[in-house]
Design a protein around this motif. Structure first.
Motif, mmCIF file in Angstrom:
data_model
loop_
_atom_site.group_PDB
_atom_site.id
_atom_site.type_symbol
_atom_site.label_atom_id
_atom_site.label_comp_id
_atom_site.label_asym_id
_atom_site.label_seq_id
_atom_site.Cartn_x
_atom_site.Cartn_y
_atom_site.Cartn_z
ATOM 1 N N ARG A 13 0.848 -1.185 0.000
ATOM 2 C CA ARG A 13 0.000 0.000 0.000
ATOM 3 C C ARG A 13 0.884 1.235 0.000
ATOM 4 O O ARG A 13 1.873 1.312 0.717
ATOM 5 C CB ARG A 13 -0.864 -0.005 1.249
ATOM 6 C CG ARG A 13 -1.674 1.242 1.400
ATOM 7 C CD ARG A 13 -2.397 1.244 2.722
ATOM 8 N NE ARG A 13 -3.147 2.478 2.875
ATOM 9 C CZ ARG A 13 -3.733 2.830 3.981
ATOM 10 N NH1 ARG A 13 -3.661 2.047 5.051
ATOM 11 N NH2 ARG A 13 -4.387 3.952 4.058
ATOM 12 N N GLN A 14 0.500 2.186 -0.844
ATOM 13 C CA GLN A 14 1.124 3.500 -0.852
ATOM 14 C C GLN A 14 0.007 4.510 -0.981
ATOM 15 O O GLN A 14 -0.602 4.634 -2.050
ATOM 16 C CB GLN A 14 2.114 3.644 -1.998
ATOM 17 C CG GLN A 14 3.363 2.798 -1.836
ATOM 18 C CD GLN A 14 4.338 2.982 -2.985
ATOM 19 O OE1 GLN A 14 4.142 3.814 -3.875
ATOM 20 N NE2 GLN A 14 5.401 2.206 -2.980
ATOM 21 N N GLY A 15 -0.287 5.185 0.122
ATOM 22 C CA GLY A 15 -1.402 6.128 0.124
ATOM 23 C C GLY A 15 -2.709 5.392 -0.086
ATOM 24 O O GLY A 15 -2.988 4.402 0.567
ATOM 25 N N GLY A 16 -3.494 5.844 -1.045
ATOM 26 C CA GLY A 16 -4.784 5.225 -1.334
ATOM 27 C C GLY A 16 -4.722 4.161 -2.416
ATOM 28 O O GLY A 16 -5.753 3.742 -2.929
ATOM 29 N N ARG A 17 -3.514 3.702 -2.779
ATOM 30 C CA ARG A 17 -3.348 2.703 -3.839
ATOM 31 C C ARG A 17 -2.685 1.454 -3.286
ATOM 32 O O ARG A 17 -1.914 1.505 -2.341
ATOM 33 C CB ARG A 17 -2.489 3.247 -4.991
ATOM 34 C CG ARG A 17 -2.934 4.551 -5.604
ATOM 35 C CD ARG A 17 -4.221 4.464 -6.354
ATOM 36 N NE ARG A 17 -4.167 3.562 -7.493
ATOM 37 C CZ ARG A 17 -5.225 3.241 -8.222
ATOM 38 N NH1 ARG A 17 -6.410 3.745 -7.947
ATOM 39 N NH2 ARG A 17 -5.124 2.414 -9.234
ATOM 40 N N PHE A 18 -2.979 0.327 -3.914
ATOM 41 C CA PHE A 18 -2.352 -0.950 -3.588
ATOM 42 C C PHE A 18 -1.629 -1.419 -4.838
ATOM 43 O O PHE A 18 -2.246 -1.595 -5.892
ATOM 44 C CB PHE A 18 -3.401 -1.979 -3.146
ATOM 45 C CG PHE A 18 -2.815 -3.211 -2.537
ATOM 46 C CD1 PHE A 18 -2.278 -3.172 -1.259
ATOM 47 C CD2 PHE A 18 -2.793 -4.406 -3.228
ATOM 48 C CE1 PHE A 18 -1.728 -4.307 -0.673
ATOM 49 C CE2 PHE A 18 -2.250 -5.553 -2.661
ATOM 50 C CZ PHE A 18 -1.719 -5.501 -1.380
ATOM 51 N N TYR A 19 -0.321 -1.595 -4.728
ATOM 52 C CA TYR A 19 0.515 -1.935 -5.872
ATOM 53 C C TYR A 19 0.856 -3.425 -5.853
ATOM 54 O O TYR A 19 1.266 -3.960 -4.830
ATOM 55 C CB TYR A 19 1.792 -1.099 -5.876
ATOM 56 C CG TYR A 19 1.508 0.350 -6.132
ATOM 57 C CD1 TYR A 19 1.488 0.854 -7.427
ATOM 58 C CD2 TYR A 19 1.210 1.212 -5.085
ATOM 59 C CE1 TYR A 19 1.197 2.182 -7.677
ATOM 60 C CE2 TYR A 19 0.922 2.546 -5.319
ATOM 61 C CZ TYR A 19 0.913 3.024 -6.616
ATOM 62 O OH TYR A 19 0.616 4.336 -6.855
ATOM 63 N N ILE A 20 0.692 -4.054 -7.009
ATOM 64 C CA ILE A 20 0.980 -5.470 -7.166
ATOM 65 C C ILE A 20 1.960 -5.626 -8.322
ATOM 66 O O ILE A 20 1.762 -5.061 -9.398
ATOM 67 C CB ILE A 20 -0.298 -6.271 -7.477
ATOM 68 C CG1 ILE A 20 -1.286 -6.135 -6.315
ATOM 69 C CG2 ILE A 20 0.025 -7.731 -7.761
ATOM 70 C CD1 ILE A 20 -2.663 -6.667 -6.635
ATOM 71 N N GLY A 21 2.997 -6.410 -8.083
ATOM 72 C CA GLY A 21 3.951 -6.719 -9.134
ATOM 73 C C GLY A 21 4.254 -8.205 -9.125
ATOM 74 O O GLY A 21 4.518 -8.777 -8.074
ATOM 75 N N LEU A 103 -4.284 -0.740 -7.719
ATOM 76 C CA LEU A 103 -5.718 -0.754 -7.462
ATOM 77 C C LEU A 103 -6.038 0.242 -6.361
ATOM 78 O O LEU A 103 -5.176 0.548 -5.532
ATOM 79 C CB LEU A 103 -6.153 -2.138 -6.965
ATOM 80 C CG LEU A 103 -5.753 -3.351 -7.765
ATOM 81 C CD1 LEU A 103 -5.958 -4.611 -6.923
ATOM 82 C CD2 LEU A 103 -6.574 -3.418 -9.017
ATOM 83 N N PRO A 104 -7.283 0.705 -6.298
ATOM 84 C CA PRO A 104 -7.675 1.480 -5.128
ATOM 85 C C PRO A 104 -7.558 0.579 -3.889
ATOM 86 O O PRO A 104 -7.987 -0.575 -3.908
ATOM 87 C CB PRO A 104 -9.133 1.848 -5.396
ATOM 88 C CG PRO A 104 -9.316 1.682 -6.868
ATOM 89 C CD PRO A 104 -8.350 0.619 -7.291
ATOM 90 N N TYR A 105 -6.955 1.101 -2.843
ATOM 91 C CA TYR A 105 -6.710 0.320 -1.633
ATOM 92 C C TYR A 105 -8.007 0.011 -0.887
ATOM 93 O O TYR A 105 -8.884 0.861 -0.760
ATOM 94 C CB TYR A 105 -5.759 1.075 -0.701
ATOM 95 C CG TYR A 105 -5.626 0.434 0.653
ATOM 96 C CD1 TYR A 105 -4.854 -0.711 0.817
ATOM 97 C CD2 TYR A 105 -6.291 0.951 1.757
ATOM 98 C CE1 TYR A 105 -4.741 -1.326 2.050
ATOM 99 C CE2 TYR A 105 -6.175 0.344 3.000
ATOM 100 C CZ TYR A 105 -5.407 -0.787 3.138
ATOM 101 O OH TYR A 105 -5.309 -1.390 4.360
ATOM 102 N N GLU A 106 -8.104 -1.245 -0.403
ATOM 103 C CA GLU A 106 -9.160 -1.664 0.509
ATOM 104 C C GLU A 106 -8.479 -2.372 1.673
ATOM 105 O O GLU A 106 -7.479 -3.065 1.482
ATOM 106 C CB GLU A 106 -10.146 -2.601 -0.182
ATOM 107 C CG GLU A 106 -10.908 -1.935 -1.325
ATOM 108 C CD GLU A 106 -11.830 -2.904 -2.048
ATOM 109 O OE1 GLU A 106 -12.334 -3.861 -1.418
ATOM 110 O OE2 GLU A 106 -12.023 -2.725 -3.254
ATOM 111 N N GLU A 107 -9.010 -2.238 2.866
ATOM 112 C CA GLU A 107 -8.358 -2.741 4.073
ATOM 113 C C GLU A 107 -8.021 -4.238 4.017
ATOM 114 O O GLU A 107 -6.986 -4.668 4.501
ATOM 115 C CB GLU A 107 -9.234 -2.453 5.295
ATOM 116 C CG GLU A 107 -8.525 -2.685 6.600
ATOM 117 C CD GLU A 107 -9.342 -2.201 7.767
ATOM 118 O OE1 GLU A 107 -9.394 -2.942 8.756
ATOM 119 O OE2 GLU A 107 -9.912 -1.107 7.690
#
Length: 119
Positions: A13-21, A103-107
């Motif tokens: 998570r970075q801020g309001g985004r969730f990064y996947i690689g 993606l937009p971050y979700e808990e």
């Protein structure tokens, strides 16, 4: 038959985004040019699940027809399939592809895992 090996690189998570690689490594026998394999990354955690845009690996003639359907004539008739990448394979192919998405971050994503299903 085409198979995949994948290695998570980032899930954060970075801020309001969730990064996947993911680093995807495809090994396939595309002996017939009309074959295609669909690989769908799935993020899951608890009772939540989200399918991510898919990667298609296709033999020569199937690749050309899918490419035309995806980008031909200014219309995208396969838009509802959420295709991230179309890759061309010929014969016994080995293809590396760095899959990256945010993606937009979700808990629930904090403890999520990722898998890739093949269709």
């Amino acid at each position: 038959m085409c198979s995949i090996h994948y290695f998570p690189v980032t899930m954060e998570r970075q801020g309001g985004r969730f990064y996947i690689g993911l680093d995807m490594h495809f090994v396939g026998d595309m002996a017939t040019a009309d074959r295609a394999h669909w690989f769908i990354p799935v993020l899951y955690g608890g009772d939540r699940r989200r399918e991510l845009p898919m990667v298609l690996v296709a033999g020569g003639s199937r690749y050309r027809s899918l490419r035309l359907a995806l980008w031909g004539l200014g219309s995208n008739i396969l838009r509802s399939y959420h295709i991230k990448k179309l890759l061309q394979a010929a014969g016994r192919a080995v293809i590396d592809y760095p899959y990256r998405i945010s993606l937009p971050y979700e808990e629930w994503m904090d403890k999520a895992e990722i898998t890739v299903i093949q269709q």
